[in-house]
Design an enzyme around this catalytic site. Structure first.
Site, PDB file in Angstrom:
ATOM      1  N   PHE A 192       0.869  -1.183   0.000  1.00 47.06           N
ATOM      2  CA  PHE A 192       0.000   0.000   0.000  1.00 47.06           C
ATOM      3  C   PHE A 192       0.903   1.230   0.000  1.00 47.06           C
ATOM      4  O   PHE A 192       1.673   1.437   0.933  1.00 47.06           O
ATOM      5  CB  PHE A 192      -0.859  -0.039   1.262  1.00 47.06           C
ATOM      6  CG  PHE A 192      -1.995   0.943   1.266  1.00 47.06           C
ATOM      7  CD1 PHE A 192      -3.299   0.512   1.043  1.00 47.06           C
ATOM      8  CD2 PHE A 192      -1.772   2.287   1.498  1.00 47.06           C
ATOM      9  CE1 PHE A 192      -4.361   1.424   1.051  1.00 47.06           C
ATOM     10  CE2 PHE A 192      -2.822   3.199   1.502  1.00 47.06           C
ATOM     11  CZ  PHE A 192      -4.116   2.757   1.289  1.00 47.06           C
ATOM     12  N   ILE A 193       0.825   2.016  -1.062  1.00 42.89           N
ATOM     13  CA  ILE A 193       1.719   3.188  -1.171  1.00 42.89           C
ATOM     14  C   ILE A 193       0.962   4.415  -1.681  1.00 42.89           C
ATOM     15  O   ILE A 193       0.256   4.340  -2.688  1.00 42.89           O
ATOM     16  CB  ILE A 193       2.885   2.922  -2.169  1.00 42.89           C
ATOM     17  CG1 ILE A 193       3.741   1.756  -1.675  1.00 42.89           C
ATOM     18  CG2 ILE A 193       3.743   4.164  -2.360  1.00 42.89           C
ATOM     19  CD1 ILE A 193       4.840   1.355  -2.634  1.00 42.89           C
ATOM     20  N   ILE A 194       1.131   5.506  -0.979  1.00 49.02           N
ATOM     21  CA  ILE A 194       0.682   6.801  -1.492  1.00 49.02           C
ATOM     22  C   ILE A 194       1.984   7.565  -1.757  1.00 49.02           C
ATOM     23  O   ILE A 194       2.847   7.662  -0.874  1.00 49.02           O
ATOM     24  CB  ILE A 194      -0.173   7.568  -0.443  1.00 49.02           C
ATOM     25  CG1 ILE A 194      -1.433   6.764  -0.045  1.00 49.02           C
ATOM     26  CG2 ILE A 194      -0.556   8.963  -0.939  1.00 49.02           C
ATOM     27  CD1 ILE A 194      -2.471   6.570  -1.136  1.00 49.02           C
TER      28      ILE A 194
ATOM     29  N   GLN B 151       0.853  12.460   0.065  1.00 53.72           N
ATOM     30  CA  GLN B 151       0.645  12.016   1.450  1.00 53.72           C
ATOM     31  C   GLN B 151       0.089  13.147   2.310  1.00 53.72           C
ATOM     32  O   GLN B 151       0.129  14.302   1.910  1.00 53.72           O
ATOM     33  CB  GLN B 151       1.970  11.513   2.046  1.00 53.72           C
ATOM     34  CG  GLN B 151       2.407  10.192   1.428  1.00 53.72           C
ATOM     35  CD  GLN B 151       3.805   9.752   1.873  1.00 53.72           C
ATOM     36  OE1 GLN B 151       4.407  10.354   2.737  1.00 53.72           O
ATOM     37  NE2 GLN B 151       4.313   8.698   1.259  1.00 53.72           N
ATOM     38  N   GLN B 152      -0.417  12.775   3.485  1.00 49.37           N
ATOM     39  CA  GLN B 152      -0.928  13.751   4.470  1.00 49.37           C
ATOM     40  C   GLN B 152      -2.106  14.553   3.936  1.00 49.37           C
ATOM     41  O   GLN B 152      -2.288  15.708   4.295  1.00 49.37           O
ATOM     42  CB  GLN B 152       0.181  14.723   4.893  1.00 49.37           C
ATOM     43  CG  GLN B 152       1.425  14.051   5.426  1.00 49.37           C
ATOM     44  CD  GLN B 152       1.388  13.886   6.937  1.00 49.37           C
ATOM     45  OE1 GLN B 152       1.088  14.802   7.664  1.00 49.37           O
ATOM     46  NE2 GLN B 152       1.680  12.694   7.409  1.00 49.37           N
TER      47      GLN B 152
ATOM     48  N   GLY C 299      -5.164  12.717   3.519  1.00 53.62           N
ATOM     49  CA  GLY C 299      -6.313  11.850   3.764  1.00 53.62           C
ATOM     50  C   GLY C 299      -6.594  10.889   2.610  1.00 53.62           C
ATOM     51  O   GLY C 299      -7.649  10.256   2.567  1.00 53.62           O
ATOM     52  N   LEU C 300      -5.648  10.764   1.656  1.00 52.87           N
ATOM     53  CA  LEU C 300      -5.916   9.881   0.507  1.00 52.87           C
ATOM     54  C   LEU C 300      -5.716   8.414   0.861  1.00 52.87           C
ATOM     55  O   LEU C 300      -6.443   7.540   0.375  1.00 52.87           O
ATOM     56  CB  LEU C 300      -5.010  10.264  -0.674  1.00 52.87           C
ATOM     57  CG  LEU C 300      -5.328  11.626  -1.292  1.00 52.87           C
ATOM     58  CD1 LEU C 300      -4.243  12.041  -2.263  1.00 52.87           C
ATOM     59  CD2 LEU C 300      -6.679  11.563  -1.998  1.00 52.87           C
ATOM     60  N   GLY C 301      -4.712   8.128   1.725  1.00 53.14           N
ATOM     61  CA  GLY C 301      -4.493   6.743   2.158  1.00 53.14           C
ATOM     62  C   GLY C 301      -5.763   6.174   2.782  1.00 53.14           C
ATOM     63  O   GLY C 301      -6.243   5.110   2.370  1.00 53.14           O
TER      64      GLY C 301
ATOM     65  N   GLU D 269      -1.016  -7.519   5.374  1.00 55.06           N
ATOM     66  CA  GLU D 269       0.283  -8.183   5.556  1.00 55.06           C
ATOM     67  C   GLU D 269       1.297  -7.196   6.168  1.00 55.06           C
ATOM     68  O   GLU D 269       1.549  -6.137   5.600  1.00 55.06           O
ATOM     69  CB  GLU D 269       0.774  -8.636   4.182  1.00 55.06           C
ATOM     70  CG  GLU D 269       2.067  -9.402   4.230  1.00 55.06           C
ATOM     71  CD  GLU D 269       2.429  -9.940   2.847  1.00 55.06           C
ATOM     72  OE1 GLU D 269       1.535 -10.433   2.132  1.00 55.06           O
ATOM     73  OE2 GLU D 269       3.605  -9.846   2.488  1.00 55.06           O
TER      74      GLU D 269
HETATM   75  C1  LIG Z   1       0.494  -3.115   4.222  1.00 50.24           C
HETATM   76  C2  LIG Z   1       1.539  -2.120   3.917  1.00 50.24           C
HETATM   77  O1  LIG Z   1       1.834  -1.882   2.807  1.00 50.24           O
HETATM   78  S1  LIG Z   1       2.268  -1.300   5.215  1.00 50.24           S
HETATM   79  C3  LIG Z   1       3.153  -0.001   4.458  1.00 50.24           C
HETATM   80  C4  LIG Z   1       2.339   1.235   4.259  1.00 50.24           C
HETATM   81  N1  LIG Z   1       2.994   2.068   3.261  1.00 50.24           N
HETATM   82  C5  LIG Z   1       4.032   2.888   3.503  1.00 50.24           C
HETATM   83  O2  LIG Z   1       4.520   3.052   4.617  1.00 50.24           O
HETATM   84  C6  LIG Z   1       4.609   3.553   2.289  1.00 50.24           C
HETATM   85  C7  LIG Z   1       4.906   5.041   2.494  1.00 50.24           C
HETATM   86  N2  LIG Z   1       3.815   5.771   3.118  1.00 50.24           N
HETATM   87  C8  LIG Z   1       2.599   5.907   2.554  1.00 50.24           C
HETATM   88  O3  LIG Z   1       2.312   5.400   1.494  1.00 50.24           O
HETATM   89  C9  LIG Z   1       1.598   6.773   3.293  1.00 50.24           C
HETATM   90  O4  LIG Z   1       2.262   7.686   4.112  1.00 50.24           O
HETATM   91  C10 LIG Z   1       0.619   5.939   4.201  1.00 50.24           C
HETATM   92  C11 LIG Z   1      -0.095   4.905   3.354  1.00 50.24           C
HETATM   93  C12 LIG Z   1       1.360   5.245   5.329  1.00 50.24           C
HETATM   94  C13 LIG Z   1      -0.393   6.934   4.799  1.00 50.24           C
HETATM   95  O5  LIG Z   1      -1.127   7.529   3.760  1.00 50.24           O
HETATM   96  P1  LIG Z   1      -1.549   9.070   3.812  1.00 50.24           P
HETATM   97  O6  LIG Z   1      -2.436   9.318   2.658  1.00 50.24           O
HETATM   98  O7  LIG Z   1      -0.348   9.928   3.921  1.00 50.24           O
HETATM   99  O8  LIG Z   1      -2.404   9.081   5.158  1.00 50.24           O
HETATM  100  P2  LIG Z   1      -3.021  10.368   5.837  1.00 50.24           P
HETATM  101  O9  LIG Z   1      -3.368  11.397   4.838  1.00 50.24           O
HETATM  102  O10 LIG Z   1      -4.036   9.930   6.810  1.00 50.24           O
HETATM  103  O11 LIG Z   1      -1.736  10.913   6.557  1.00 50.24           O
HETATM  104  C14 LIG Z   1      -1.605  10.863   7.808  1.00 50.24           C
HETATM  105  C15 LIG Z   1      -1.628  12.295   8.333  1.00 50.24           C
HETATM  106  O12 LIG Z   1      -2.390  13.208   7.532  1.00 50.24           O
HETATM  107  C16 LIG Z   1      -3.432  13.794   8.303  1.00 50.24           C
HETATM  108  N3  LIG Z   1      -4.642  13.933   7.485  1.00 50.24           N
HETATM  109  C17 LIG Z   1      -5.587  13.008   7.295  1.00 50.24           C
HETATM  110  N4  LIG Z   1      -6.563  13.508   6.534  1.00 50.24           N
HETATM  111  C18 LIG Z   1      -6.212  14.756   6.220  1.00 50.24           C
HETATM  112  C19 LIG Z   1      -6.803  15.784   5.448  1.00 50.24           C
HETATM  113  N5  LIG Z   1      -7.975  15.604   4.836  1.00 50.24           N
HETATM  114  N6  LIG Z   1      -6.139  16.943   5.346  1.00 50.24           N
HETATM  115  C20 LIG Z   1      -4.939  17.125   5.958  1.00 50.24           C
HETATM  116  N7  LIG Z   1      -4.324  16.176   6.694  1.00 50.24           N
HETATM  117  C21 LIG Z   1      -4.964  15.022   6.821  1.00 50.24           C
HETATM  118  C22 LIG Z   1      -3.638  12.823   9.404  1.00 50.24           C
HETATM  119  O13 LIG Z   1      -4.204  13.423  10.556  1.00 50.24           O
HETATM  120  C23 LIG Z   1      -2.266  12.315   9.654  1.00 50.24           C
HETATM  121  O14 LIG Z   1      -1.526  13.237  10.400  1.00 50.24           O
HETATM  122  P3  LIG Z   1      -0.442  12.789  11.474  1.00 50.24           P
HETATM  123  O15 LIG Z   1       0.381  11.687  10.855  1.00 50.24           O
HETATM  124  O16 LIG Z   1       0.320  14.030  11.739  1.00 50.24           O
HETATM  125  O17 LIG Z   1      -1.227  12.325  12.634  1.00 50.24           O
END
Ligand SMILES: CC(=O)SCCNC(=O)CCNC(=O)[C@H](O)C(C)(C)COP(=O)(O)OP(=O)(O)OC[C@H]1O[C@@H](n2cnc3c(N)ncnc32)[C@H](O)[C@@H]1OP(=O)(O)O
Length: 480
Positions: free
Chosen positions: A250-252, A257-258, A260-262, A285
């Site tokens: 799972f990758i954004i 990122q950040q 809310g798309l994940g 997983e």
């Molecule tokens: C099964 C697996 O694959 S595990 C591995 C998961 N993948 C990875 O780690 C790869 C690299 N990382 C990513 O791809 C991404 O960072 C993910 C998948 C982990 C998270 O996805 P994101 O889209 O960035 O999630 P999200 O938008 O909720 O980001 C989290 C932060 O954004 C904030 N946020 C959520 N929605 C919004 C919004 N609408 N507006 C602004 N910020 C927001 C959250 O509060 C959170 O803040 P915090 O971390 O300071 O508490």
């Protein structure tokens, strides 16, 4: 990792990824370029590339079809002396990327310029949603589809670059059709510039289907035995058997990122499998911490919408025995099992999210918060009633019982007093974590509502401002 050797470059710094699109003068970069989080599985444990000065490895992807292009530049290359040779960057990356990535810059630019303007992502359009004023689409396809496979081949270098211990899928596996891929694309409004494609890749996720092996508990129902016979005679469509669906990668991408798309992509995938009759359980997983948070909050929001889940309560009639095993009917078991089966969640995940939800329902006077206990007392002035204390003790007992069962082996190695202390410590740290997640869920809902112009209670922000204005007008009238 920094190095004093002028011929060594940290691989995460050298590697720069960008999304590009054709432009009248060549190609333009979309958004900001970004570095990988990890590269140890590609360039070695130390994440160092040897043998170059001012090294830059640019990996560009055409934003729509993700055609990659590699370009390696440096000011000086170390002359090979005996065994000390510069890292073979192309050789290493050839193992991970399709041949098309090694085209010349000119051929690459021509190829992306001639991509069909009506190109759409492979698979089928599965969902469309708005986020922060932009339209996003989820496209879903099976890895047996050659167009899906081609796109995955182009992007799966992102797996070792962004997921710790992540490994790309073996695309030559004869069972490749067990994989479903969900691509997330931003779609720009009707192209002002008719020469460019409206799709920009934002991320992707994969899901693997495992057959769900149930112990044969005779007698088999006629339909089950028919299935078994058909499977044995190999004329049965395996995709119709019950399965467990596991989200694997799972990758954004960093520029997305950040936002809310994940959570949106995860919730979409989750709903897909809630509606997929063969899927009995949805699992993940090796989730990392960030993904765990995302999933806990999304699962909590999903479950809270289910009327049957809302009915699950702490049964305050339960008496806590002075000795002996903890009661197992703190939440009614039949109702609990029914909601879990309906929500297709693995037992531990469902238990965690329910505990979190029930904790949020406890009275303020007893509910654990994210402050330290001393400060907590200051913020919660109300004194707890006996009933509230009892409900909290039941909730804590339910959590303690699950944690004990989960950690039985490790706890069993400790003397009884240490075991009790360790278990109490674990319960307190889980309470803290739930309080953190509940606060994060609320924060996320507020951000989401703000992005949609809604107040957290779901009312339009303008509506709420108007109400506030009229309320303050009334207040002024009353004061007069
Ligand atoms: C099964 C697996 O694959 S595990 C591995 C998961 N993948 C990875 O780690 C790869 C690299 N990382 C990513 O791809 C991404 O960072 C993910 C998948 C982990 C998270 O996805 P994101 O889209 O960035 O999630 P999200 O938008 O909720 O980001 C989290 C932060 O954004 C904030 N946020 C959520 N929605 C919004 C919004 N609408 N507006 C602004 N910020 C927001 C959250 O509060 C959170 O803040 P915090 O971390 O300071 O508490």
């Amino acid at each position: 990792m920094a190095s004093d050797n002028p011929w060594s470059t940290p691989s995460n710094d050298a590697l720069l990824l960008s999304l590009v699109a054709p432009s009248p003068t060549g190609v333009k970069t979309i958004g900001h370029s970004f570095h990988p989080k990890f590269s140890y599985s590609i360039f070695g444990e130390d994440e160092i590339i040897f043998g170059y000065q001012e090294l830059e490895i640019n990996l560009r992807f055409n934003a729509s079809d993700m055609r990659p292009n590699l370009s390696v530049t440096y000011s000086k290359k170390f002359p090979a002396v005996g065994e000390a040779e510069p890292t073979d960057i192309h050789g290493i990356l050839r193992e991970l990327m399709p041949d098309v990535a090694f085209q010349s810059k000119g051929d690459y630019e021509t190829a992306i310029k001639t991509l069909r303007k009506d190109w759409t992502p492979p698979g089928e359009l599965a969902a469309t949603f708005l986020a922060q004023g932009n339209t996003f689409e989820v496209w879903k396809g099976n890895l047996a589809d050659t167009a899906v496979k081609q796109l995955v081949k182009r992007i799966q270098i992102l797996v070792p670059l962004f997921i710790e211990a992540g490994t790309p899928i073996n695309l030559d596996d004869p069972e490749v059709n067990q994989w479903t891929v969900f691509f997330l694309y931003q779609k720009s409004a009707a192209a002002g510039d008719a020469s460019s494609n409206p799709y920009t890749f934002a991320g992707y996720a994969t899901a693997y289907r495992f057959f769900f092996l149930r112990l044969p508990t005779p007698p088999l129902s006629p339909s089950e035995s028919d299935v078994e016979k058909a499977v044995l005679s190999q004329d049965f469509d395996l995709s119709r058997l019950p399965c467990r669906t596991r989200i694997a990668q799972f990758i954004i991408l960093p520029p997305f990122q950040q936002k809310g798309l994940g959570p949106k992509l995860y919730s979409h995938i989750f709903k897909e499998y809630i509606n997929h009759p063969q899927t009995v359980e949805i699992t993940v997983e090796d989730p990392n911490e960030a993904f765990d948070d995302l999933r806990d909050i999304a699962d909590l929001q999903y479950l809270r919408q289910l009327p049957d889940f809302q009915q699950l309560r702490i049964n305050t009639d339960v008496v806590i025995p002075k000795t002996g095993p903890a009661p197992d009917n703190i939440v009614k078991k039949a109702a609990y099992d029914a909601v879990r089966a309906k929500a297709k969640m693995a037992p531990r995940q469902f238990a965690r999210v329910l505990e979190m939800h029930l904790m949020s329902q406890l009275a303020d006077s007893v509910r654990p918060g994210i402050n330290f206990p001393e400060e907590e007392k200051k913020v919660t002035s109300a004194k707890a009633t006996r009933e509230q204390e009892h409900e909290y003790r039941l909730w804590r007992l339910m959590l303690k019982k699950r944690l004990y069962q989960h950690n039985r082996d490790a706890l069993g190695e400790l003397e009884i007093p240490d075991r009790i202390a360790k278990l109490d410590e674990t319960v307190s740290s889980v309470e803290f974590d739930y309080a953190r997640l509940l606060a994060k869920a609320e924060d996320q809902q507020e951000k989401e509502a703000a992005a949609n112009g809604l107040a957290a209670n779901g009312k339009r922000k303008a509506e709420e401002d108007a109400e506030e204005a009229s309320a303050s007008k009334k207040a002024r009238v009353e004061d007069a």
